[in-house]
Design an enzyme around this catalytic site. Sequence first.
Site, PDB file in Angstrom:
ATOM      1  CB  SER A 211      -0.944   0.019   1.215  1.00  0.00           C
ATOM      2  OG  SER A 211      -0.193   0.013   2.415  1.00  0.00           O
ATOM      3  NE  ARG A 212       1.636   2.723   4.841  1.00  0.00           N
ATOM      4  CZ  ARG A 212       1.371   2.825   6.137  1.00  0.00           C
ATOM      5  NH1 ARG A 212       0.976   3.983   6.636  1.00  0.00           N
ATOM      6  NH2 ARG A 212       1.508   1.793   6.946  1.00  0.00           N
TER       7      ARG A 212
ATOM      8  CB  VAL B  45       3.242 -11.144   6.211  1.00  0.00           C
ATOM      9  CG1 VAL B  45       2.545 -10.541   4.999  1.00  0.00           C
ATOM     10  CG2 VAL B  45       4.251 -10.177   6.813  1.00  0.00           C
TER      11      VAL B  45
ATOM     12  CG  ASN C  21       7.537  -4.246  -0.247  1.00  0.00           C
ATOM     13  OD1 ASN C  21       8.632  -3.720  -0.412  1.00  0.00           O
ATOM     14  ND2 ASN C  21       6.492  -3.582   0.258  1.00  0.00           N
TER      15      ASN C  21
ATOM     16  CB  SER D  64      18.050  -4.227   3.498  1.00  0.00           C
ATOM     17  OG  SER D  64      18.796  -3.077   3.861  1.00  0.00           O
TER      18      SER D  64
ATOM     19  CE1 TYR E 222      13.983  -3.445   7.055  1.00  0.00           C
ATOM     20  CE2 TYR E 222      16.242  -2.750   6.644  1.00  0.00           C
ATOM     21  CZ  TYR E 222      14.956  -2.979   6.189  1.00  0.00           C
ATOM     22  OH  TYR E 222      14.653  -2.751   4.880  1.00  0.00           O
TER      23      TYR E 222
ATOM     24  CB  ALA F  64      19.474  -9.672  12.515  1.00  0.00           C
TER      25      ALA F  64
ATOM     26  CE  LYS G 203      13.992  -6.195   4.797  1.00  0.00           C
ATOM     27  NZ  LYS G 203      12.837  -6.629   3.967  1.00  0.00           N
TER      28      LYS G 203
ATOM     29  CB  ILE H 248      14.523   3.328  -1.224  1.00  0.00           C
ATOM     30  CG1 ILE H 248      15.415   2.183  -1.729  1.00  0.00           C
ATOM     31  CG2 ILE H 248      13.517   3.736  -2.286  1.00  0.00           C
ATOM     32  CD1 ILE H 248      16.313   2.539  -2.900  1.00  0.00           C
TER      33      ILE H 248
END
Length: 243
Positions: free
Chosen positions: A14-15, A60, A86, A138, A151, A153, A155, A183
């Site tokens: 959605s974003r 998820v 994602n 990432s 985060y 770890a 990824k 990004i």
Amino acid sequence: MSNKGQIALVTGGSRGIGSAIVEELSVAGYTVVINHRDSERDAKALADRIGESLVVRADVADPDAVRAMAEQVLGAYGRLDVLVNNAGATMPGDWRTLDPSAWRRCLEVNLTGVFRCIQVFGPILAGTGRGRIVNIGSTYAGMGVGAIAAYAAAKAGVASLTALFAKELAPEVTVNLVAPGNIDTAMTRSVGPEFVESVIAGTPLRRLGEPAEIAALVRFLVSGEASFITGQTVVSDGGHALK
């Protein structure tokens, strides 16, 4: 190859990067399922922009919710051709004081969520004979940044899952990973302005990346042109990770 009649699911669609991927795949001819956890308004607005699509609310990290999402997708379309994992959350904070609940939630969304989605949707994708999975990772997975320890770890774990499932789901499904650098999204900017300024200064191309640039890579990896690519990581970071 025409993508008409093919169905793509984008988690966290959605974003940010997710919405850019949704729009890119829609333009490429896919019917897109837009997953979100708590941004119904954004998801519906995106669906209105792209036309034919399905909005599905699901966390998820919740296995029951992922199974229910699969039932909705199959009930609506009877198939799935593309899965883009994602959905993510950074949970920034100094590793010395990071709350255990924040650590757990970050791994549940960014790592366990990817596993659950592939566990449920992998066999469905295999049934098409040319399924595609793209995981969003990432470059920070291997850079050792204490401010986003959970985060990074998580990824890193996603990279491992990409290799695992590229083997397990072959030859019916290809599985690849796109590893963005910094990004220009709300998630990146949530870490703080000093962080943003520092990464731009340390990036040879001297800017943040655009979500559309990541979406273009995803569109290529799910296309027929990428049919002999699996288990790979494609980096898009403006050179930030160069030593």
